[in-house]
Motif scaffolding. Structure first.
Motif, mmCIF file in Angstrom:
data_model
loop_
_atom_site.group_PDB
_atom_site.id
_atom_site.type_symbol
_atom_site.label_atom_id
_atom_site.label_comp_id
_atom_site.label_asym_id
_atom_site.label_seq_id
_atom_site.Cartn_x
_atom_site.Cartn_y
_atom_site.Cartn_z
ATOM 1 N N ASP A 63 0.807 -1.217 0.000
ATOM 2 C CA ASP A 63 0.000 0.000 0.000
ATOM 3 C C ASP A 63 0.841 1.269 0.000
ATOM 4 N N ASN A 107 -4.173 -2.428 3.352
ATOM 5 C CA ASN A 107 -5.017 -1.246 3.419
ATOM 6 C C ASN A 107 -4.676 -0.384 4.636
ATOM 7 N N LEU A 134 -4.361 4.425 3.514
ATOM 8 C CA LEU A 134 -5.543 4.608 2.673
ATOM 9 C C LEU A 134 -5.240 5.628 1.581
ATOM 10 N N ASN A 168 -11.256 -3.887 -0.573
ATOM 11 C CA ASN A 168 -11.270 -3.357 0.796
ATOM 12 C C ASN A 168 -12.381 -2.351 1.042
ATOM 13 N N ASN A 203 -9.970 3.499 0.157
ATOM 14 C CA ASN A 203 -9.483 2.132 0.347
ATOM 15 C C ASN A 203 -8.689 1.668 -0.870
ATOM 16 N N ASN A 204 -7.722 0.800 -0.644
ATOM 17 C CA ASN A 204 -6.906 0.226 -1.706
ATOM 18 C C ASN A 204 -7.537 -1.081 -2.177
ATOM 19 N N ASN A 205 -7.616 -1.260 -3.503
ATOM 20 C CA ASN A 205 -8.208 -2.450 -4.096
ATOM 21 C C ASN A 205 -7.340 -2.920 -5.255
#
Length: 168
Positions: A32, A61, A64, A93, A98-100
């Motif tokens: 991240d 995550n 953010l 997430n 949020n990280n995806n």
């Protein structure tokens, strides 16, 4: 101690990727700290080795940043029969910061997603992009359950068809 492999930069693997271990939980994390692409030139396989232990693929995550990572698979996606219910394949997430990770299906031929895990184990996906070839000759078939959590009322959509044929 369980092995953990974190990807913090673009990575290309020319062949198959197998997330597995024989005695401990194994985790493959998409980092991240920056947006990355993980390009897999063959199959993406989760299995338990020989001790019935979980295998996990997830997107970190802690920071953010709203990253949309890409995991590009040019072969099959296969979850082994002996994976326990504690296994994880989680590319989503949440929304906002949020990280995806996007799952991009790309490859010449006919490929599939198969979840042979005997325990209740359902992968959670963020977005799926079908981008194989220049027409509908190349296919990817999802033959088992998964959860698709990306947007379905705004752009970009949870499923994007660029090239090839996606069979659900």
């Amino acid at each position: 101690r369980a092995p953990r492999f974190r990807i913090n930069h673009d990575v290309t693997v020319l062949g198959d990727v197998r997330v597995s271990w024989q005695r401990n939980l194994t985790t493959l994390e998409i980092g991240d700290t920056q947006q990355i692409t993980f390009d897999i030139g063959g199959d993406f396989i989760l299995n338990d080795g020989n001790e019935g232990q979980a295998a996990r693929v997830l997107v970190k995550n802690d920071n953010l940043s709203g990253f949309e990572h890409t995991i590009r698979v040019r072969g099959n996606i296969d979850f082994n029969v002996d994976l326990p219910a504690t296994s994880v394949f989680d590319l989503y997430n949440g929304t906002g910061t949020n990280n995806n990770a996007i799952l991009e299906l790309s490859g010449s031929g006919d490929f599939s997603y198969t979840n042979n895990a005997s325990a209740a184990f359902t992968p959670e996906l963020y977005r799926v992009i079908m981008n194989a070839g220049t027409d509908t000759t190349n296919t990817f078939t999802f033959s088992d359950n998964f959860i698709l959590s990306g947007a379905n009322t705004s752009s970009p959509q949870a499923v994007e068809l660029q090239n090839g044929k996606l069979i659900l």
